[in-house]
Design an enzyme around this catalytic site. Structure first.
Site, PDB file in Angstrom:
ATOM      1  N   ASP A 103       9.177 -61.106  -6.367  1.00 17.52           N
ATOM      2  CA  ASP A 103       9.735 -62.057  -5.395  1.00 17.52           C
ATOM      3  C   ASP A 103      10.554 -61.409  -4.281  1.00 17.52           C
ATOM      4  OD1 ASP A 103      12.018 -63.048  -8.040  1.00 17.52           O
ATOM      5  OD2 ASP A 103      12.278 -61.473  -6.553  1.00 17.52           O
ATOM      6  N   HIS A 118       5.263 -54.469 -10.807  1.00 15.81           N
ATOM      7  CA  HIS A 118       4.124 -55.388 -10.762  1.00 15.81           C
ATOM      8  C   HIS A 118       3.756 -55.814  -9.351  1.00 15.81           C
ATOM      9  CE1 HIS A 118       5.407 -56.600 -15.116  1.00 15.81           C
ATOM     10  NE2 HIS A 118       4.737 -55.450 -15.091  1.00 15.81           N
ATOM     11  N   CYS A 126      -7.173 -56.164   0.200  1.00 18.50           N
ATOM     12  CA  CYS A 126      -8.554 -56.595   0.009  1.00 18.50           C
ATOM     13  C   CYS A 126      -8.976 -56.291  -1.432  1.00 18.50           C
ATOM     14  CB  CYS A 126      -9.488 -55.850   0.972  1.00 18.50           C
ATOM     15  SG  CYS A 126     -11.226 -56.180   0.622  1.00 18.50           S
ATOM     16  N   CYS A 129     -12.202 -53.469  -0.794  1.00 22.20           N
ATOM     17  CA  CYS A 129     -12.004 -52.100  -0.280  1.00 22.20           C
ATOM     18  C   CYS A 129     -10.565 -51.637  -0.450  1.00 22.20           C
ATOM     19  CB  CYS A 129     -12.426 -52.036   1.191  1.00 22.20           C
ATOM     20  SG  CYS A 129     -11.333 -52.950   2.302  1.00 22.20           S
ATOM     21  N   CYS A 148     -14.331 -56.293   5.672  1.00 21.89           N
ATOM     22  CA  CYS A 148     -15.499 -55.803   4.890  1.00 21.89           C
ATOM     23  C   CYS A 148     -16.181 -56.958   4.173  1.00 21.89           C
ATOM     24  CB  CYS A 148     -15.033 -54.745   3.877  1.00 21.89           C
ATOM     25  SG  CYS A 148     -14.306 -55.448   2.387  1.00 21.89           S
ATOM     26  N   GLY A 185      17.252 -60.439 -18.079  1.00 21.20           N
ATOM     27  CA  GLY A 185      16.387 -61.578 -17.728  1.00 21.20           C
ATOM     28  C   GLY A 185      14.920 -61.336 -17.988  1.00 21.20           C
ATOM     29  N   SER A 187      11.845 -61.384 -21.213  1.00 26.67           N
ATOM     30  CA  SER A 187      11.524 -61.738 -22.605  1.00 26.67           C
ATOM     31  C   SER A 187      11.020 -60.513 -23.364  1.00 26.67           C
ATOM     32  CB  SER A 187      10.458 -62.838 -22.620  1.00 26.67           C
ATOM     33  OG  SER A 187       9.272 -62.356 -21.970  1.00 26.67           O
ATOM     34  N   GLU A 213      18.399 -65.934 -23.941  1.00 25.98           N
ATOM     35  CA  GLU A 213      18.178 -66.081 -25.393  1.00 25.98           C
ATOM     36  C   GLU A 213      17.830 -64.720 -25.977  1.00 25.98           C
ATOM     37  OE1 GLU A 213      14.962 -68.850 -25.126  1.00 25.98           O
ATOM     38  OE2 GLU A 213      13.747 -67.426 -23.996  1.00 25.98           O
TER      39      GLU A 213
HETATM   40  C1  BV8 Z   1      -1.556 -52.627 -18.414  1.00 27.61           C
HETATM   41  C2  BV8 Z   1       2.599 -59.956 -11.717  1.00 27.61           C
HETATM   42  C3  BV8 Z   1      -3.185 -50.998 -19.006  1.00 27.61           C
HETATM   43  C4  BV8 Z   1       1.705 -61.126 -11.489  1.00 27.61           C
HETATM   44  C5  BV8 Z   1       2.830 -59.648 -14.131  1.00 27.61           C
HETATM   45  C6  BV8 Z   1       0.286 -53.364 -25.317  1.00 27.61           C
HETATM   46  C7  BV8 Z   1       0.447 -54.324 -26.296  1.00 27.61           C
HETATM   47  C8  BV8 Z   1       0.060 -55.651 -26.092  1.00 27.61           C
HETATM   48  C9  BV8 Z   1      -0.505 -56.030 -24.858  1.00 27.61           C
HETATM   49  C10 BV8 Z   1      -0.650 -55.066 -23.908  1.00 27.61           C
HETATM   50  C11 BV8 Z   1      -0.268 -53.757 -24.118  1.00 27.61           C
HETATM   51  N1  BV8 Z   1      -0.535 -53.039 -22.992  1.00 27.61           N
HETATM   52  C12 BV8 Z   1      -1.086 -53.860 -22.086  1.00 27.61           C
HETATM   53  C13 BV8 Z   1      -1.168 -55.101 -22.612  1.00 27.61           C
HETATM   54  C14 BV8 Z   1      -1.706 -56.271 -21.956  1.00 27.61           C
HETATM   55  C15 BV8 Z   1      -0.658 -56.907 -21.035  1.00 27.61           C
HETATM   56  C16 BV8 Z   1       0.506 -57.457 -21.782  1.00 27.61           C
HETATM   57  O1  BV8 Z   1       1.590 -56.865 -21.816  1.00 27.61           O
HETATM   58  N2  BV8 Z   1       0.345 -58.629 -22.339  1.00 27.61           N
HETATM   59  C17 BV8 Z   1       1.469 -59.262 -23.002  1.00 27.61           C
HETATM   60  C18 BV8 Z   1       1.520 -60.723 -22.595  1.00 27.61           C
HETATM   61  C19 BV8 Z   1       1.330 -59.070 -24.488  1.00 27.61           C
HETATM   62  N3  BV8 Z   1      -0.195 -55.948 -20.068  1.00 27.61           N
HETATM   63  C20 BV8 Z   1      -0.957 -55.669 -18.998  1.00 27.61           C
HETATM   64  O2  BV8 Z   1      -2.070 -56.141 -18.844  1.00 27.61           O
HETATM   65  C21 BV8 Z   1      -0.381 -54.713 -17.972  1.00 27.61           C
HETATM   66  N4  BV8 Z   1      -1.379 -53.727 -17.648  1.00 27.61           N
HETATM   67  O3  BV8 Z   1      -0.857 -52.362 -19.345  1.00 27.61           O
HETATM   68  O4  BV8 Z   1      -2.668 -51.875 -18.045  1.00 27.61           O
HETATM   69  C22 BV8 Z   1      -3.933 -51.856 -20.015  1.00 27.61           C
HETATM   70  C23 BV8 Z   1      -4.830 -52.827 -19.572  1.00 27.61           C
HETATM   71  C24 BV8 Z   1      -5.513 -53.605 -20.521  1.00 27.61           C
HETATM   72  C25 BV8 Z   1      -5.283 -53.427 -21.895  1.00 27.61           C
HETATM   73  C26 BV8 Z   1      -4.362 -52.457 -22.316  1.00 27.61           C
HETATM   74  C27 BV8 Z   1      -3.687 -51.669 -21.367  1.00 27.61           C
HETATM   75  C28 BV8 Z   1      -0.051 -55.454 -16.690  1.00 27.61           C
HETATM   76  C29 BV8 Z   1       1.127 -56.367 -16.895  1.00 27.61           C
HETATM   77  C30 BV8 Z   1       1.581 -56.945 -15.533  1.00 27.61           C
HETATM   78  C31 BV8 Z   1       1.158 -58.381 -15.430  1.00 27.61           C
HETATM   79  N5  BV8 Z   1       1.717 -58.971 -14.201  1.00 27.61           N
HETATM   80  N6  BV8 Z   1       3.325 -60.130 -12.984  1.00 27.61           N
HETATM   81  C32 BV8 Z   1       2.479 -62.381 -11.255  1.00 27.61           C
HETATM   82  O5  BV8 Z   1       3.731 -62.397 -11.344  1.00 27.61           O
HETATM   83  O6  BV8 Z   1       1.805 -63.393 -10.967  1.00 27.61           O
HETATM   84  S1  BV8 Z   1       3.732 -59.844 -15.546  1.00 27.61           S
HETATM   85  C33 BV8 Z   1       4.695 -61.240 -15.469  1.00 27.61           C
HETATM   86  O7  BV8 Z   1       5.394 -61.245 -16.719  1.00 27.61           O
HETATM   87  C34 BV8 Z   1       5.797 -61.232 -14.422  1.00 27.61           C
HETATM   88  O8  BV8 Z   1       5.875 -60.027 -13.693  1.00 27.61           O
HETATM   89  C35 BV8 Z   1       7.057 -61.338 -15.284  1.00 27.61           C
HETATM   90  O9  BV8 Z   1       8.158 -60.772 -14.697  1.00 27.61           O
HETATM   91  C36 BV8 Z   1       6.592 -60.545 -16.435  1.00 27.61           C
HETATM   92  C37 BV8 Z   1       7.390 -60.426 -17.654  1.00 27.61           C
HETATM   93  O10 BV8 Z   1       7.852 -61.669 -17.979  1.00 27.61           O
HETATM   94  P1  BV8 Z   1       9.446 -61.847 -17.844  1.00 27.61           P
HETATM   95  O11 BV8 Z   1       9.883 -61.246 -16.551  1.00 27.61           O
HETATM   96  O12 BV8 Z   1      10.072 -61.317 -19.073  1.00 27.61           O
HETATM   97  O13 BV8 Z   1       9.564 -63.386 -17.693  1.00 27.61           O
HETATM   98  P2  BV8 Z   1       9.580 -64.417 -18.890  1.00 27.61           P
HETATM   99  O14 BV8 Z   1       9.428 -65.752 -18.298  1.00 27.61           O
HETATM  100  O15 BV8 Z   1       8.645 -63.958 -19.969  1.00 27.61           O
HETATM  101  O16 BV8 Z   1      11.049 -64.241 -19.505  1.00 27.61           O
HETATM  102  C38 BV8 Z   1      12.155 -64.608 -18.736  1.00 27.61           C
HETATM  103  C39 BV8 Z   1      13.345 -64.381 -19.637  1.00 27.61           C
HETATM  104  O17 BV8 Z   1      14.509 -64.692 -18.873  1.00 27.61           O
HETATM  105  C40 BV8 Z   1      13.336 -65.299 -20.847  1.00 27.61           C
HETATM  106  O18 BV8 Z   1      13.608 -64.521 -21.998  1.00 27.61           O
HETATM  107  C41 BV8 Z   1      14.490 -66.283 -20.568  1.00 27.61           C
HETATM  108  O19 BV8 Z   1      15.214 -66.591 -21.743  1.00 27.61           O
HETATM  109  C42 BV8 Z   1      15.375 -65.486 -19.648  1.00 27.61           C
HETATM  110  N7  BV8 Z   1      16.133 -66.281 -18.680  1.00 27.61           N
HETATM  111  C43 BV8 Z   1      15.779 -67.460 -18.097  1.00 27.61           C
HETATM  112  N8  BV8 Z   1      16.770 -67.844 -17.245  1.00 27.61           N
HETATM  113  C44 BV8 Z   1      17.728 -66.882 -17.294  1.00 27.61           C
HETATM  114  C45 BV8 Z   1      17.324 -65.879 -18.203  1.00 27.61           C
HETATM  115  N9  BV8 Z   1      18.066 -64.796 -18.474  1.00 27.61           N
HETATM  116  C46 BV8 Z   1      19.244 -64.677 -17.829  1.00 27.61           C
HETATM  117  N10 BV8 Z   1      19.706 -65.585 -16.948  1.00 27.61           N
HETATM  118  C47 BV8 Z   1      18.980 -66.695 -16.655  1.00 27.61           C
HETATM  119  N11 BV8 Z   1      19.461 -67.593 -15.768  1.00 27.61           N
HETATM  120 ZN    ZN Z   2     -12.039 -54.986   2.508  1.00 28.04          ZN
END
Ligand code: BV8
Ligand code: ZN
Length: 246
Positions: A103, A118, A126, A129, A148, A185, A187, A213
């Site tokens: 953001d 991220h 694109c 390309c 392209c 902030g 999870s 949490e």
């Molecule tokens: C990759 C951009 C190689 C897009 C995002 C190993 C084990 C298991 C799975 C995997 C692994 N390695 C890779 C994976 C697969 C996957 C993954 O991790 N899956 C998870 C769900 C299990 N990872 C990937 O695919 C990554 N790539 O590793 O490449 C590979 C490829 C394939 C297979 C193996 C390896 C790419 C990950 C990036 C994805 N893109 N964002 C977009 O935003 O649209 S991730 C997305 O989740 C956001 O960026 C977000 O920031 C991020 C993490 O979530 P959080 O930031 O923690 O947000 P969330 O809502 O979950 O939690 C918020 C927390 O805040 C909560 O706990 C809440 O209580 C707290 N909160 C709320 N309000 C407040 C607060 N805290 C304080 N104050 C407040 N006021």
């Molecule tokens: Zn292109």
């Protein structure tokens, strides 16, 4: 807010600091957290929308979801958590903010020593390309097309996609050298971001979690502060300044 003696000691003596942030840091600015978003985008789960497969199957829906998120950005402001984190970089010899957020609020709060794991919602590229698209072409096609002919997509990392190599390496190295590691902030579910705390811990860092949490990684942390980052981080900054003034 009670600081353990280990934390006060760490705050006093830490030379290098790494802060990992997630969507929770932007929650008090009015942006939904990732796992809180299901409600808003009713018929689709972000975990499914933020994937290359979703973009291939339903490019218009994915593009419109990102446009909807992008359009909110000028309407929201950095909150006290972003501002306190921006100030923290002045108090350590070496400092790196590693954000999972796309953001741009950390930059707007003044953070400079930072990387975006991220990508960034304000950038487009694109999907064919890879050219970065500075200005979206005016077109009735949704999503718009690159010269392209490839569909334009947001420059963010989707599930199943590799993180930018240099950025990940910089974050990993910083975690290996960190004397103190803050997780704010997030999870702690998404990999490889969630592994940075483990890397820091294995290299002797003091670990501090600030979240609304407990998370599955909370047992790893020396100190866990539960509550809104917008309230806790300004007091954390105060604690750092006081501990280092001693
Ligand atoms: C990759 C951009 C190689 C897009 C995002 C190993 C084990 C298991 C799975 C995997 C692994 N390695 C890779 C994976 C697969 C996957 C993954 O991790 N899956 C998870 C769900 C299990 N990872 C990937 O695919 C990554 N790539 O590793 O490449 C590979 C490829 C394939 C297979 C193996 C390896 C790419 C990950 C990036 C994805 N893109 N964002 C977009 O935003 O649209 S991730 C997305 O989740 C956001 O960026 C977000 O920031 C991020 C993490 O979530 P959080 O930031 O923690 O947000 P969330 O809502 O979950 O939690 C918020 C927390 O805040 C909560 O706990 C809440 O209580 C707290 N909160 C709320 N309000 C407040 C607060 N805290 C304080 N104050 C407040 N006021
Ligand atoms: Zn292109």
């Amino acid at each position: 807010m009670e600081f353990s003696s280990k934390l006060i000691e760490a705050l006093k003596s830490a030379q290098t600091c790494l802060i990992l942030t997630g969507a929770g840091v932007s929650a008090e600015s009015g942006l939904q957290t990732f796992r809180g978003m299901q409600g808003l985008w009713d018929d689709f789960d972000p975990m499914k929308l933020a994937t290359p497969e979703a973009f291939a199957c339903e490019p218009q829906k994915v593009w419109e979801w990102y446009q909807w998120r992008r359009e909110k950005l000028p309407l929201v402001q950095p909150n006290p958590a972003h501002k306190a984190i921006a100030q923290m970089e002045k108090h350590f010899e070496e400092f790196l903010l590693v954000t999972q957020n796309i953001d741009g609020l950390h930059q707007r709060a003044g953070s400079s020593k930072m990387v975006e794991l991220h990508g960034n919602l304000n950038r487009n590229k694109c999907s064919r390309c890879g050219t970065m698209i500075e200005t979206l072409p005016v077109s009735d096609q949704v999503p718009p097309r690159c010269k392209c002919g490839g569909r334009i997509r947001p420059d963010v990392v989707w599930f199943g996609e590799m993180l930018p190599e240099a950025v990940l390496r910089q974050a990993w190295r910083a975690a290996e050298k960190a004397d103190i590691f803050f997780s704010v902030g997030t999870s702690s579910v998404v990999q490889p971001a969630a592994s940075l705390g483990l890397v820091a811990k294995n290299n002797g860092a003091a670990l501090v979690e600030v979240n609304l949490e407990r998370t599955e990684l909370s047992p790893l942390f020396n100190d866990v502060f539960l509550g809104p980052a917008g309230e806790i981080m300004p007091r954390m900054l105060e604690g750092i300044i006081n501990a280092r003034a001693l």
